[in-house]
Design a protein around this motif. Structure first.
Motif, PDB file in Angstrom:
ATOM      1  N   SER A 127       0.752  -1.282   0.048  1.00 51.42           N
ATOM      2  CA  SER A 127       0.117   0.030  -0.001  1.00 51.42           C
ATOM      3  C   SER A 127       0.947   1.221  -0.210  1.00 51.42           C
TER       4      SER A 127
ATOM      5  N   MET B 165      -2.512   0.214  -7.030  1.00 47.67           N
ATOM      6  CA  MET B 165      -3.529   0.262  -6.352  1.00 47.67           C
ATOM      7  C   MET B 165      -4.568  -0.848  -6.822  1.00 47.67           C
TER       8      MET B 165
ATOM      9  N   TYR C 224       2.034   2.444  -3.729  1.00 49.62           N
ATOM     10  CA  TYR C 224       1.175   3.324  -4.532  1.00 49.62           C
ATOM     11  C   TYR C 224       0.830   4.319  -3.880  1.00 49.62           C
ATOM     12  N   PHE C 225       0.725   4.652  -2.743  1.00 48.56           N
ATOM     13  CA  PHE C 225       0.497   5.811  -2.044  1.00 48.56           C
ATOM     14  C   PHE C 225       1.508   6.873  -2.490  1.00 48.56           C
TER      15      PHE C 225
ATOM     16  N   GLU D 167      -7.122  -3.621   3.483  1.00 50.56           N
ATOM     17  CA  GLU D 167      -5.876  -3.660   4.523  1.00 50.56           C
ATOM     18  C   GLU D 167      -6.476  -4.485   5.994  1.00 50.56           C
TER      19      GLU D 167
END
Lengths: 292, 241, 370, 441
Positions: free
Chosen positions: C58, C259, C61-62, D107
């Motif tokens: 994560s 993402m 991609y952020f 998540e």
């Protein structure tokens, strides 16, 4: 025929509330040149305060005024504690601080008041008027909403046009340094500006809730539409905010009624871009972009 | 007795010393002209006196009270009116609204001080052109009219000390003369004290009592206006005429 | 590793060969930094457990999106509240192209996502070039709110609210043996996706480092600081702004593609206004214009919420209260960072570093410099 | 507008902000795996405990109502733990917040599966959100039980062997409502008020199998946009005197409010998703001073029920849920969302009981497929679980809300399925809760 009238009336009632919220955004933008993203959360929080008052058997009017007072105080406190220290720095930093407040206040409300639906009664009826066989999408509550926003707009216009305080606020907004030379306590006016915007925001918050129900993120959709309406109006003109709000409300209703509900946000985007192509500063912006 | 006393005033912008231990005394009822080339520190002096800039050293006393570092907002209530660089007209407001802002400054002023301009009508008498277009937006005024507006606005605050920052900038010589004569008349009639910052040394000295010449932030000469006008070497080296 | 791309370009020594040397210097420097990040990334991925791997993917991609946004806002001064929507374009392109029995290899799909998003960025950029400050923010905000409903309205292609699922690809043979060689672990598809993300991040970083020091970067900074002066100096404002928007859109497209792989879905509820706003906050608290700042801001965005929720559950709060604590703390952190470190993490560190260096020069014997 | 960051005026300030951000990065980097590694073969299960978890919208726009479902789960598991647990194992339930955003669902489910190492995911809520994790859960072999959504996506044993639905699907409900209208209101002009997603689409699809020619208008709304004035005005214009609503509770309340505003009084039939009489009734009762005197504002509204509702105080199941909630709840009143959560938890516990001592991820899935059809939950019609079907409850009855808040049956219990399956009467009598309140093995 009745369908068109009702879609229009529905658009006006929705637009008036967007206008009230856009007005609060414009009040702050005029004095600090930033858009206050926390406005929605502040309004939601004061509406919960009003609801708590009503649940303790205070009448609607006391709760209404209580929320406005709370909005005023919260606006002033936020300006003093968070915004003032950021003065002189980058405007983007202030915007990010207001985003932080937006998220934090909404979470705080969910913790304090719970995240379930709570209904918010109306002081007047919620049944539509009937004229002959015509059913009008107009209820005593919608008239109460329209009148209240009218009172707020007239009040603000009088404040700015007719009072010494209003004159100094406009002067501070247009040129802070010259105003200070003329003896205007610009720092106090900034706090007053945020407090006043807090109050107007609270009015919008309560009017959205009146005759409906609230939950911590009930103001979320209004934040986007309020900002778009303010930009359409010109971001630094109160009249622009009201006109922008009404235009957006009516367009949303027409798109939802005659095209498809899924296209509402696309309709808002198209209207905004159309206005900005015509006048990059928005419809009523008085100050041309000062280039040099 | 001097209305305004500035003792070894020093102001720095980052590494640059805009004012370097400047001493100036402004006598009551007199016009003191601060002269010097562009960037000599003239405007910095006014901005420091009016509190817009915080000095790093030195003191400023107005009518005997120390106003060093006091906020700009308080100055007009102490009797010091400042016409800033670029005149400071609030273009989005109307002429009358600009004037009414000036009158606010008089609220805390003692009522007995001699004041040439006390009411809006006095201002419109002094400058008829402002009266005719009182509800027009200020950005419609010409350069000369704007200068009249800001002087009238400053006088409405019934000041004892008037700070003028380069009033002649961008004006035709005929209008400059008209404005300078008006200022001199005000001083003569009502005992107003003026601290005039000007690049146009010739016309400034024509109405000033004393001249203070600044160069690179330092006071080079403090002399009466007559001496400065007649001293060719001083004129050439600092005043450019 | 202060890769602050806004620091001024070192004064080029005289002589034409110097330009090549300078250019060479830049390329080598960017290459080294990028490879460094690659190595650190691999070490991190192999030394941490599966869950942290998903958090790191994560983060990739952020960070890619944040680098693009920090270039746009930090370098060129344009504020965009719509980059979440641009990520949606990249994600939906990827989801549609993966939705066949024999999908193309990921690099081709990522490239397609970049191209599609750059096209959309070009169109939006043209509109944006005429707008300033809050008006631009307003227009991009409206774009961010409007785009998801395109997916809702055209249900046929985009499957409306439910969105398009993305089947994460089986890791190819060479990858399985590589992981086996490096750490002897079994290469799951989520690890493969983490490596794809890392690889895209390294490429994005390489270009961003060069961008900062290149002519384009200087033009952007000129337009940001002295708009009028830049125009007089012959820089076409409109073109530069559109160029900045398109390049940052390309980054958002690549981020959207990664993402889609990580989240395994492209749906309207993924690309809310909150995503665009979080990107902006990440870029500012990290330090506007700084690539390291983009890393740090994204790391706070990815790691802080679960950290707060875990701490709250340890403190015996109910699951619901713990969930509500994380936006509360995140909001407060935003306000505190703005109050205490207005330049963001990197801005404040470089400020402190410059001041210490300046103080050291002052105490040193006064040098001959005037 | 944004210019080079001016030097921070209070430069002396310690960069607390920097320390905060950097520490978050460092802590996470060396977070490392600290899973306690389940004793048994599968993760999340030891001799003393079973760890299960789920994703729910605890914050954000979808939180109102839906965030109560995990409260129901927790209360029932605490009740079971206090009465001996399941084969002497305590159930540990973790609810994670995804704010109804699929990116966060991924998540938090990664965290549940890879870090908390749960034995199974239960009650995952929402169609778009859960869709983001079904492939991951199935590839990791994690049981994905009783998904809280009426979509038919969860009934796909070939691709999603670990995934099981729970509540009745929207299409079946649409068919049952359609048949009721066709039989009892043959000449009614029917309007459809649907949410712009599967709830609206599948519901309308089922309805049209029975009343296609009676439909005069079909309007949709987008969740999040609370202005539905134009939609109700459209229904009024079309002359629809019967409106079928496939929407969530807040939009039931909104549609009643706007109809009140327009003096539009059709017969309302609303999906069980949106007809929580307790919640919707309480939302509207404040507005009834103006219009509806005394009786519950939803009097006369038709809906369906697949298990006893929180308003049926004399039903043994509701008495059980009330007892459990009084002891293990947070003191707030019992709502249908909590009842939904407890009923789902009841099914999970029953599956665990029937999977025996040496339960494994494999065996609980088999239990669902082999014994699922005979589970003894509060649902009037059994689950459709089998080797080749993972669909949930297979039927319901049509009821009408009465003035005193209770519901009156309008049809016997009806059994049906998706597609062109017939609607037949289901004659077996409803199950009653076991004495202990806990299903036996």
């Amino acid at each position: 025929m009745q369908h068109f009238i009702n879609v229009l009336l529905n658009g006006i009632t929705q637009g008036i509330v967007i206008a009230a919220f856009a007005l609060a955004l414009v009040l702050i933008f005029r004095s600090t040149r930033i858009v206050n993203f926390a406005q929605g959360s502040q309004a939601m929080f004061t509406t919960y305060i009003a609801l708590t008052l009503m649940n303790n058997d205070f009448p609607y009017w006391v709760a209404f005024l209580g929320a406005l007072a709370a909005g005023f105080i919260i606006g002033a406190v936020l300006e003093r504690v968070v915004i003032r220290p950021l003065e002189g720095g980058m405007e983007l930093n202030i915007v990010i601080a207001t985003l932080g407040l937006y998220v934090a206040i909404q979470a705080l409300a969910a913790i304090l008041f719970g995240s379930d639906y709570k209904s918010f009664s109306s002081p007047v009826g919620v049944q539509g008027f009937q004229v002959g066989d015509l059913n009008l999408a107009l209820t005593p509550t919608s008239i109460f909403v329209i009148c209240t926003v009218g009172v707020v707009v007239v009040g603000l216009t009088l404040l700015f046009q007719k009072t010494q305080l209003g004159l100094t606020m406009r002067a501070a907004a247009f040129d802070g340094e010259v105003s200070r030379i003329l003896g205007v306590r610009v720092s106090h006016l900034l706090t007053f500006g945020w407090a006043l915007a807090g109050l107007v925001g609270s009015v919008a918050g309560i009017l959205v809730a009146t005759g409906s129900f609230i939950y911590p993120s009930y103001m979320e959709s209004l934040i986007a539409f309020g900002f778009i309406a303010a930009v359409i109006g010109g971001l630094d003109s109160p009249i622009g905010a009201v006109v922008g709000g009404l235009i957006l409300g009516i367009v949303n209703s027409l798109v939802s009624g005659y095209l498809a509900p899924g296209l509402v946000t696309i309709g808002a985007f198209v209207v905004l871009i159309a206005v900005l192509l015509l006048k990059p500063g928005g419809l009523f912006s008085s100050t041309q972009a000062r280039r040099v | 007795m001097s209305v305004l006393e500035i003792k070894n005033l020093t102001t720095t912008y980052g590494p640059v010393k805009a004012l370097d231990s400047v001493d100036v005394a402004v006598e009551t009822g007199q016009i003191t002209a601060v002269l010097g080339a562009n960037g000599a520190g003239k405007t910095s002096l006014l901005r420091t006196v009016s509190g817009l800039v915080k000095p790093t050293a030195g003191t400023i006393t107005l009518d005997g009270t120390d106003i060093t570092g006091k906020p700009t907002e308080s100055m007009v209530h102490r009797g010091m009116a400042h016409v800033p660089e670029g005149r400071g007209v609030i273009a989005e407001l109307t002429i009358e609204e600009n004037l009414r802002l000036g009158m606010r400054g008089a609220a805390k002023r003692p009522t007995d001080t001699p004041a040439p301009v006390r009411t809006l009508d006095d201002a419109y008498q002094l400058f008829p052109v402002l009266g005719d277009r009182r509800n027009a937006q200020a950005h419609t005024l010409s350069g000369g009219e704007r200068q009249m507006l800001v002087i009238a606005r400053a006088l409405l605050a019934r000041p004892t000390l008037l700070l003028l920052d380069e009033p002649s900038l961008g004006l035709a010589p005929r209008i400059v003369a008209q404005i300078f004569n008006l200022v001199r008349a005000l001083v003569n009639d009502s005992g107003l004290t003026v601290l005039l910052v000007e690049q146009n040394a010739r016309s400034a000295l024509s109405i000033a009592h004393t001249g203070v010449v600044l160069n690179l932030g330092k006071v080079v000469v403090t002399e009466s206006a007559e001496v400065l006008q007649n001293d060719a070497t001083l004129r050439h080296s600092y005043l450019g005429f | 590793m202060s890769t602050d791309i806004t620091t001024a370009v070192p004064a080029p020594p005289a002589g034409p060969s110097a330009m090549q040397r300078l250019l060479g210097l830049n390329l080598v420097r960017s290459l080294l930094v990028s490879l460094g990040v690659l190595v650190v990334g691999v070490l991190l991925l192999e030394s941490t457990d599966a869950y942290t791997n998903t958090q790191l993917s994560s983060l990739t991609y952020f960070t890619i999106a944040a680098i693009g946004l920090t270039a746009l806002t930090g370098l060129n001064g344009q504020i965009s509240l719509g980059h979440g929507a641009l990520m949606a374009v990249g994600a939906y392109t990827t989801a549609l192209m993966l939705d066949t029995d024999s999908p193309l290899p990921f690099p081709v799909i990522a490239l397609a996502a970049i191209v599609m998003t750059s096209l959309v960025g070009f169109v939006v950029g043209i509109g944006a070039a005429r707008l300033h400050g809050p008006y631009l923010a307003g227009a991009t905000l409206a774009f961010a709110v409007a785009l998801p409903s395109v997916a809702l309205y055209f249900k046929g292609t985009f499957n409306g609210e439910a969105g398009l699922t993305v089947i994460s690809p089986r890791p190819p043979e060479w990858f399985v043996s590589f992981i086996d060689a490096v750490s002897g672990e079994f290469a799951t598809s989520s690890k493969y996706v983490a490596y794809l993300g890392l690889f895209c991040l390294v490429i994005a970083l390489f270009f961003a480092l060069n961008l900062g020091r290149s002519k384009i970067g200087r033009h952007w900074r000129a337009v940001r600081d002295q708009e009028v002066a830049a125009e007089i100096a012959g820089i076409n404002l409109g073109r530069t702004r559109v160029q900045a928007f398109v390049i940052s859109a390309a980054y958002a497209g690549l981020a959207g593609a990664v993402m889609a792989m990580v989240v395994r879905l492209a749906a309207p509820t993924v690309f809310t206004l909150v995503l665009s706003l979080s990107l902006l906050t990440a870029v500012v608290i990290g330090g506007l214009g700084s690539i390291t700042g983009a890393f740090i801001g994204s790391a706070v965005l990815v790691f802080l919420p679960p950290l707060v929720t875990d701490l709250s559950t340890d403190a015996k709060l109910s699951d619901t209260q713990a969930a509500q604590m994380s936006p509360l703390i995140y909001g407060i952190v935003l306000v505190l960072v703005m109050l205490l470190a207005p330049g963001g993490v990197m801005g404040t560190l470089s400020m402190a570093w410059r001041r210490r260096r300046a103080r050291r020069q002052l105490t040193a014997t006064p040098t001959k410099k005037g | 507008m944004a210019h080079q960051p001016t030097p921070a005026r209070r430069s002396r300030r310690l960069a607390l902000g920097a320390a905060l951000a950097a520490s978050a990065l460092v802590v996470a980097a060396c977070g490392g795996g600290d899973g306690d590694g389940g004793g048994g073969s599968d993760p999340g299960i030891t001799d003393e405990s079973i760890k299960i978890g789920g994703h729910f919208p605890l914050t954000g726009v979808a939180a109102p109502g839906y965030s109560e479902i995990p409260l129901g789960h927790k209360a029932y598991y605490d009740f079971v733990n206090a009465n001996g647990g399941v084969h002497d194992r305590e159930i540990e339930f973790i609810a994670k917040d995804d704010g109804y955003n699929p990116a966060k669902t991924t998540e938090v489910v990664n965290e549940l599966v890879l870090k908390d190492e749960v034995f199974a995911i239960v009650g995952g809520l929402g169609t778009p959100t859960h869709q983001a994790v079904t492939n991951f859960l199935n590839s990791e072999g994690v049981p994905d039980l009783t998904v809280s959504s009426g979509s038919i996506l969860w009934d796909n044993p070939e691709e999603l062997p670990m995934t099981f639905g729970w509540q009745p699907d929207y299409e079946s409900e649409g068919k049952i409502l359609g048949q009721y209208i066709a039989e009892n209101m043959p000449d009614a002009k029917v309007g459809i008020f649907g949410q712009d997603d599967e709830l609206g689409e599948d519901g309308a699809k089922g309805l049209k199998q029975y009343v296609e020619d009676q439909i005069v208008a079909e309007v949709t709304y987008v969740p999040g946009n609370t202005d539905i004035g134009p939609q109700i005005a459209e229904l009024q214009k079309s002359g629809a005197d019967v409106v079928v609503g496939f929407n969530v509770p807040s939009y039931t309340a909104l549609s009643q409010l706007v109809s009140l505003k327009l003096n539009y009084k059709p017969e309302w039939l609303v999906s069980n998703v949106g007809s929580d009489a307790g919640l919707v009734g309480s939302l509207l009762e404040k507005f009834s001073e103006g219009a509806v005197k005394g009786s519950s504002p939803l009097t006369g509204l038709y809906t369906t029920a697949y298990m006893p509702q929180s308003t049926e105080a004399d039903d043994p199941w509701i008495q059980l849920w009330q007892k459990v909630w009084d002891e293990y709840g947070d003191g707030s009143p019992l709502t249908n969302y909590k009842v939904y959560g407890m009923a789902e938890a009841y099914t999970i516990v029953e599956a665990m009981m029937k999977s025996g001592e040496d339960m494994s991820r494999e065996s609980i899935v088999d239990t669902f497929e082999q014994d699922g059809g005979d589970f003894t939950g509060p649902n009037y019609v059994p689950f459709r679980y089998s080797e080749d079907r993972h669909a949930g409850i297979g039927g319901m009855k049509v009821v009408q809300l009465q003035a005193d808040g209770t519901t009156a049956d309008k049809t016997p219990v009806l059994k049906t399925d998706v597609g062109d399956a017939e609607i037949e009467e289901f004659t077996d009598s409803a199950n009653t809760p076991p004495e202990s309140g806990i299903p036996s093995d």
